[in-house]
Design a protein around this motif. Structure first.
Motif, PDB file in Angstrom:
ATOM      1  N   SER A 183       0.830  -1.215   0.000  1.00 39.87           N
ATOM      2  CA  SER A 183       0.000   0.000   0.000  1.00 39.87           C
ATOM      3  C   SER A 183       0.858   1.257   0.000  1.00 39.87           C
ATOM      4  CB  SER A 183      -0.956  -0.010   1.189  1.00 39.87           C
ATOM      5  OG  SER A 183      -0.258  -0.088   2.414  1.00 39.87           O
ATOM      6  N   ARG A 184       1.984   1.232   0.733  1.00 39.51           N
ATOM      7  CA  ARG A 184       2.881   2.401   0.724  1.00 39.51           C
ATOM      8  C   ARG A 184       3.492   2.613  -0.659  1.00 39.51           C
ATOM      9  NH1 ARG A 184       4.893   0.172   5.527  1.00 39.51           N
ATOM     10  NH2 ARG A 184       6.896  -0.256   4.509  1.00 39.51           N
ATOM     11  N   VAL A 193      -5.551   7.390   3.755  1.00 38.14           N
ATOM     12  CA  VAL A 193      -5.171   7.181   2.356  1.00 38.14           C
ATOM     13  C   VAL A 193      -4.542   5.794   2.192  1.00 38.14           C
ATOM     14  CG1 VAL A 193      -3.667   7.950   0.476  1.00 38.14           C
ATOM     15  CG2 VAL A 193      -4.865   9.630   1.880  1.00 38.14           C
ATOM     16  N   GLN A 194      -3.684   5.437   3.144  1.00 36.20           N
ATOM     17  CA  GLN A 194      -3.031   4.132   3.058  1.00 36.20           C
ATOM     18  C   GLN A 194      -4.055   3.007   3.148  1.00 36.20           C
ATOM     19  OE1 GLN A 194       0.638   3.608   5.164  1.00 36.20           O
ATOM     20  NE2 GLN A 194       0.337   1.415   5.458  1.00 36.20           N
ATOM     21  N   GLU A 195      -5.082   3.193   3.986  1.00 38.77           N
ATOM     22  CA  GLU A 195      -6.100   2.156   4.108  1.00 38.77           C
ATOM     23  C   GLU A 195      -6.903   2.016   2.816  1.00 38.77           C
ATOM     24  OE1 GLU A 195      -8.058  -0.992   5.318  1.00 38.77           O
ATOM     25  OE2 GLU A 195      -6.338  -0.078   6.351  1.00 38.77           O
ATOM     26  N   VAL A 196      -7.154   3.158   2.134  1.00 42.09           N
ATOM     27  CA  VAL A 196      -7.855   3.111   0.854  1.00 42.09           C
ATOM     28  C   VAL A 196      -7.026   2.327  -0.168  1.00 42.09           C
ATOM     29  CG1 VAL A 196      -8.630   4.478  -1.130  1.00 42.09           C
ATOM     30  CG2 VAL A 196      -9.179   5.226   1.193  1.00 42.09           C
ATOM     31  N   ILE A 211      -8.445  -1.336  -1.611  1.00 39.18           N
ATOM     32  CA  ILE A 211      -8.773  -1.404  -3.040  1.00 39.18           C
ATOM     33  C   ILE A 211      -7.621  -2.002  -3.828  1.00 39.18           C
ATOM     34  CG2 ILE A 211      -9.439  -0.072  -5.074  1.00 39.18           C
ATOM     35  CD1 ILE A 211     -10.747   1.956  -3.237  1.00 39.18           C
ATOM     36  N   GLY A 212      -6.388  -1.629  -3.466  1.00 36.38           N
ATOM     37  CA  GLY A 212      -5.215  -2.108  -4.202  1.00 36.38           C
ATOM     38  C   GLY A 212      -5.050  -3.609  -4.128  1.00 36.38           C
ATOM     39  N   ILE A 271       2.728  -1.313 -10.499  1.00 36.70           N
ATOM     40  CA  ILE A 271       2.398  -0.514  -9.309  1.00 36.70           C
ATOM     41  C   ILE A 271       1.715   0.788  -9.725  1.00 36.70           C
ATOM     42  CG2 ILE A 271       3.391   0.863  -7.437  1.00 36.70           C
ATOM     43  CD1 ILE A 271       3.214  -2.014  -6.672  1.00 36.70           C
ATOM     44  N   HIS A 272       2.226   1.426 -10.774  1.00 35.77           N
ATOM     45  CA  HIS A 272       1.610   2.654 -11.269  1.00 35.77           C
ATOM     46  C   HIS A 272       0.226   2.368 -11.852  1.00 35.77           C
ATOM     47  CE1 HIS A 272       5.200   5.223 -10.751  1.00 35.77           C
ATOM     48  NE2 HIS A 272       5.873   4.100 -11.007  1.00 35.77           N
ATOM     49  N   ASP A 273       0.105   1.231 -12.538  1.00 28.31           N
ATOM     50  CA  ASP A 273      -1.210   0.860 -13.100  1.00 28.31           C
ATOM     51  C   ASP A 273      -2.241   0.668 -11.996  1.00 28.31           C
ATOM     52  OD1 ASP A 273      -0.006   0.850 -15.567  1.00 28.31           O
ATOM     53  OD2 ASP A 273       0.260  -1.331 -15.648  1.00 28.31           O
TER      54      ASP A 273
END
Length: 567
Positions: free
Chosen positions: A192-193, A237-240, A244-245, A214-216
């Motif tokens: 996530s980071r 933000v990290q949790e989002v 989702i990631g 990672i960018h995709d």
């Protein structure tokens, strides 16, 4: 060869399994006459092998050598008595004794040839057995972290694991394919980071993940969230990006595996073990069995009692669960779901985990190697122009499943990964796999199958119909005897591949069958020539042609590789 009616002879012996059962009955008869003890003896003890010199017969057995000492008999004397009794087996032409007590068995030509019809009539079920009938098996493989594309080690397990599942099912087992979804722990935080850094244009964290993917994924997270991320605190933000990631990355992993012909019955989430208090239940179970102790504020499992090199911390002094805690809970969960055998496929870097996992199994009161099996797979290198390929177009630092499929396709990729023992390092030459020549093993086998289909089409055009005649004793050419001998082996090969967990045995076997078939094709015609009338020799050979195609098709199916009808 004159035309005639289809042979009406009922022949008992068409497979080595049939012969082993019949020979076992003769062994019991001899034991009864001799007053010998047969407790613990079963048909599986009758091992039949192909003599290296076919002049010695179709099958050989050393069972007399095995039984002579406990029965107090001379091995050659026992072999002679067994050979005399075995002469009465339907379809057996002769039985001889060689050396200190080997039994050599030769089948009647018709008995051997009858196999062709048996195979065609059995169809897709030929080769199936009952080694694992009634056994529930959990087969866990791939289980890659949802932090990036599947690398070549995981790709090898995808091919080997799915093939092994198919083989175990063919051997009668009730198989569940399971993927352990690692969605708990530090690697997900690093992922996530890395996504946040890509979104903000920051350098990849030192312990993070790089590559175009990672960018995709980061861009897709932003699009999926749909709101302004800039107003959120960094931890939100990290949790989002985490939630989702991971979902997006795992979706890509599942899609890649599906395109590779690999689907799972169960996707088990590691996070669920911690949310459901499964870890606590596993610890309590082991505590009840007397294998848990407390030391320095931590909770320990006494694995040294079961062969591990040191005891293992389960719950650390700060209250956090150690990595092995998840293993304990996961194994107990599988056993509670009713699995008799649990097979886990791990990469070479997990070799050090084997002792502790087996100790864990024993601590629960189970039998290591039976209730729990660990398979260790070695590394895979892709080679082109004689040089290893080190980088992926998309992942950057690793070569992925997608790279292999893009280079050679699904069939060639799967076949190449499964045709060698998984415990040996493997170099895959992409230049060879891209060729449509006999140097390419998957092409060699698939072409043999396509050739059987072409013969079938041409036979139909020439009016050669299987159902109009079958005279198995006509299959007396040397190349036919060799081909039939190879086809007989298929059920044994499948059973052996299942028991030894070695799918590569099926691949090597169908390559041998393809070789025998190509040689037979060059020497024996199925189709009539010029004005020659269609007769039972043509029809009988068509049965053999189609039987060969069926065996190759079944074998390729066990490996998850297609059997094209035209090439």
């Amino acid at each position: 060869m004159p035309s005639g009616e289809t042979s009406a002879i009922e022949l008992v012996i068409v497979t080595p399994q049939d012969l082993a059962r019949e020979l076992f009955e003769r062994i019991l008869s001899v034991a009864a006459r001799r007053g010998a003890d047969v407790s613990g003896l079963n048909v599986d003890d009758v091992v039949l092998e192909r003599p290296k010199n076919r002049d010695h017969g179709d099958w050989a057995s050393s069972i007399s050598l095995k039984l002579s000492k406990p029965w107090g008999l001379n091995p050659r004397e026992l072999a002679t008595e067994l050979a005399n009794d075995a002469q009465s087996i339907s379809g057996v032409a002769s039985v001889d004794v060689a050396g200190p007590g080997f039994i050599n068995i030769r089948l009647e030509v018709g008995a051997a040839g009858a196999l062709a019809k048996t195979i065609v009539d059995s169809g897709a079920t030929f080769g199936n057995g009952d080694v694992y009938r009634g056994v529930k098996l959990n087969l866990e493989f791939v289980s890659a972290n949802p932090t990036g594309p599947i690398h070549m080690g995981g790709t090898r397990w995808a091919a080997v694991g799915d093939s092994l599942a198919r083989i175990l099912q063919a051997a009668g087992g009730e198989v569940t394919r399971e993927y352990y979804f690692n969605d708990h722990g530090a690697q997900i935080d690093r992922f996530s980071r890395s996504l946040i850094a890509a979104h903000l244009g920051e350098p990849t964290p030192e312990d993070g993940y790089g590559g175009d993917y990672i960018h995709d994924i980061a861009a897709r997270v932003v699009a999926a969230y749909g709101n302004d991320l800039s107003v959120l605190p960094r931890h939100e933000v990290q949790e989002v990006f985490r939630a989702i990631g991971v979902e997006l990355m795992f979706g890509e992993i599942k899609a890649s595996l599906h395109e590779f012909g690999v689907d799972f019955d169960v996707y088990f989430h590691e996070e669920s073990l911690h949310e459901s208090r499964a870890v606590e239940r596993a610890v309590e179970r082991l505590r009840e069995q007397g294998h848990i102790f407390e030391l320095d504020g931590a909770t320990w499992l006494c694995t040294t009692e079961f062969g591990d090199d040191k005891d293992r911390v389960i719950i650390k002094s700060d209250g956090d669960a150690a990595y092995i805690a998840g293993d304990l809970a996961y194994y107990l969960d599988k056993r509670e779901r009713g699995f008799d055998r649990n097979i886990i496929m791990l990469g070479a870097d997990h070799h050090g985990y084997v002792a502790r996992l087996m100790a864990m199994c024993a601590a629960f009161g189970d039998e290591p190697g039976v209730n729990l099996e660990i398979m260790i797979g070695q590394m895979v290198n892709l080679v082109r122009d004689g040089q290893p390929i080190r980088m992926s177009k998309r992942a950057g630092t690793i070569v992925t499943l997608e790279d292999l499929v893009e280079a050679v396709g699904v069939d060639a990729g799967r076949y190449a990964l499964v045709r060698s023992s998984s415990d040996s390092q493997l170099d895959i030459d992409l230049d060879v796999l891209g060729k449509k020549t006999n140097d390419n093993p998957v092409f060699y086998v698939q072409y043999a199958h396509a050739r059987t289909c072409a013969v079938g089409r041409n036979a139909a055009s020439a009016g050669v119909r299987r159902e109009d005649g079958f005279v198995p004793e006509y299959l007396d050419h040397e190349s036919e005897s060799q081909l039939l001998g190879a086809l007989q082996e298929f059920p044994r090969i499948v059973a052996q591949a299942a028991e030894l967990r070695e799918p590569h045995r099926v691949a090597r076997y169908i390559e041998e069958v393809a070789g025998y078939y190509h040689r037979w094709y060059d020497k024996c015609r199925v189709l009539p020539q010029a004005d020659e009338e269609v007769n039972d020799l043509h029809r009988t050979r068509l049965w053999l042609n189609d039987a060969t195609g069926q065996v190759i098709r079944n074998g390729l199916g066990l490996l998850g590789v297609s059997a094209p009808e035209r090439m």
